[in-house]
Design an enzyme around this catalytic site. Structure first.
Site, PDB file in Angstrom:
ATOM      1  N   TYR A 133       0.773  -1.034  -0.142  1.00  0.00           N
ATOM      2  CA  TYR A 133      -0.188   0.134  -0.157  1.00  0.00           C
ATOM      3  C   TYR A 133       0.898   1.237   0.083  1.00  0.00           C
ATOM      4  O   TYR A 133       1.594   1.491   1.028  1.00  0.00           O
ATOM      5  CB  TYR A 133      -0.924   0.030   1.093  1.00  0.00           C
ATOM      6  CG  TYR A 133      -2.073   0.917   1.184  1.00  0.00           C
ATOM      7  CD1 TYR A 133      -2.362   1.584   0.062  1.00  0.00           C
ATOM      8  CD2 TYR A 133      -2.980   0.662   2.193  1.00  0.00           C
ATOM      9  CE1 TYR A 133      -3.526   2.673  -0.043  1.00  0.00           C
ATOM     10  CE2 TYR A 133      -4.247   1.727   2.202  1.00  0.00           C
ATOM     11  CZ  TYR A 133      -4.402   2.583   1.049  1.00  0.00           C
ATOM     12  OH  TYR A 133      -5.355   3.468   0.987  1.00  0.00           O
ATOM     13  N   LYS A 158      -1.157  -0.988  -4.379  1.00  0.00           N
ATOM     14  CA  LYS A 158      -2.179  -0.080  -4.378  1.00  0.00           C
ATOM     15  C   LYS A 158      -1.776   1.335  -3.980  1.00  0.00           C
ATOM     16  O   LYS A 158      -1.048   1.449  -3.149  1.00  0.00           O
ATOM     17  CB  LYS A 158      -2.956  -0.871  -3.057  1.00  0.00           C
ATOM     18  CG  LYS A 158      -4.241   0.271  -2.744  1.00  0.00           C
ATOM     19  CD  LYS A 158      -4.898  -0.196  -1.529  1.00  0.00           C
ATOM     20  CE  LYS A 158      -6.122   0.719  -1.004  1.00  0.00           C
ATOM     21  NZ  LYS A 158      -6.928   0.347  -0.026  1.00  0.00           N
TER      22      LYS A 158
END
Length: 299
Positions: A133, A158
């Site tokens: 992330y 992400k």
């Protein structure tokens, strides 16, 4: 691991005494799967990972895994202080998750070598593959992502930073590492607002917090997006998502708080958010109800 559909980030419901309501969580997750979610991400950002103990996070993941019953992948949140990240990673593995989403480390900022080491430490803590992330104090350079892509346990990226140019370079760096199995997705708040741009740089997937509170509208947007129905996509963007984003931006943390409020407005007693987040005011809830009604009217 392949994802096909909206990436669903369920809330974590809390009962009157403040404990996790696992019965309501089960119903919430099952409803998302029935609305064709492509993956379920429990105990992540929308699920208030920041406010869960390691034991609570593991229990939330276990409930989600049981509710999904193998229909789609379950990706559990982990991150924060390294010890907490390792504990939640192991707990998610024990609970039956399919992969981990590695949120940023707690408070401190480290150099790129340290961020790479953090992800690798989490990946080594269990047998689960991990998704990076990219946001806040954990923003990776293309070279760092190329290095991480050399580890077969790292399977995705992400983006929560919103720098399209930087993300494009990361997509190309991972491709240069020989990985054609990487999952890239847009993880910005209310990602529908930016997804058309992300698709153009090779990021076809996105997470949807709106899906957690109004899945019928989020699914209609997704169908228009994948079918190339730009008229319908833009009607939903203008009539629902743009007003929702304007309300969301009034108060920090409303990316989560509004979702829980929307569920409460639909009759689901998911409880309040935990500190440091706050619930909307009555006037903000009234406006949210109007936005949700406008979204449904567009269907």
């Amino acid at each position: 691991m392949r994802f096909d559909g909206i990436l669903f980030f369920p809330v974590t419901p809390f009962g009157a005494a403040g404990a996790v309501d696992h019965d309501l969580l089960t119903a919430h997750v099952r409803a998302g799967v029935e609305h064709r979610a492509g993956g379920v991400f429990p105990a992540c950002g929308t699920g208030e990972f920041h406010a869960l103990s390691a034991a609570e996070a593991t229990a939330v993941v276990r409930t989600a895994v049981a509710a999904v019953a193998g229909a789609v992948p379950v990706v559990a949140g982990t991150g924060g202080p390294l010890g907490h990240a390792l504990e939640t990673a192991r707990g998610a593995s024990d609970a039956g998750a399919d992969a981990l989403l590695v949120l940023p480390p707690y408070l401190v900022g480290g150099p790129q070598a340290g961020l790479v080491a953090y992800v690798e430490a989490v990946a080594a803590a269990s047998d689960l593959p991990v998704i990076v992330y990219h946001r806040a104090n954990a923003q990776f350079t293309p070279d760092s992502m190329r290095r991480l892509a050399e580890n077969p346990r790292v399977i995705g990226f992400k983006d929560g930073a919103g720098d399209i140019g930087a993300t494009q370079l990361i997509v190309r760096a991972v491709a240069a590492a020989g990985r054609d199995d990487f999952a890239f997705f847009n993880g910005l708040l209310t990602a529908e607002l930016t997804q058309a741009a992300y698709r153009g740089i090779g990021v076809p997937l996105y997470s949807s917090a709106a899906f957690a509170m109004i899945p019928e509208v989020a699914d209609a947007y997704y169908r228009a997006y994948i079918d190339g129905d730009e008229d319908r996509r833009l009607r939903l963007l203008d009539g629902f998502y743009a007003p929702l984003v304007a309300l969301r931006d009034e108060t920090p943390g409303f990316g989560v708080s509004l979702v829980k409020a929307g569920l409460r407005l639909s009759g689901q007693a998911v409880g309040s958010v935990r500190a440091p987040l706050v619930d909307p005011t009555p006037e903000q809830e009234r406006r949210l109800a109007e936005i949700l009604d406008a979204g449904r009217a567009l269907l």
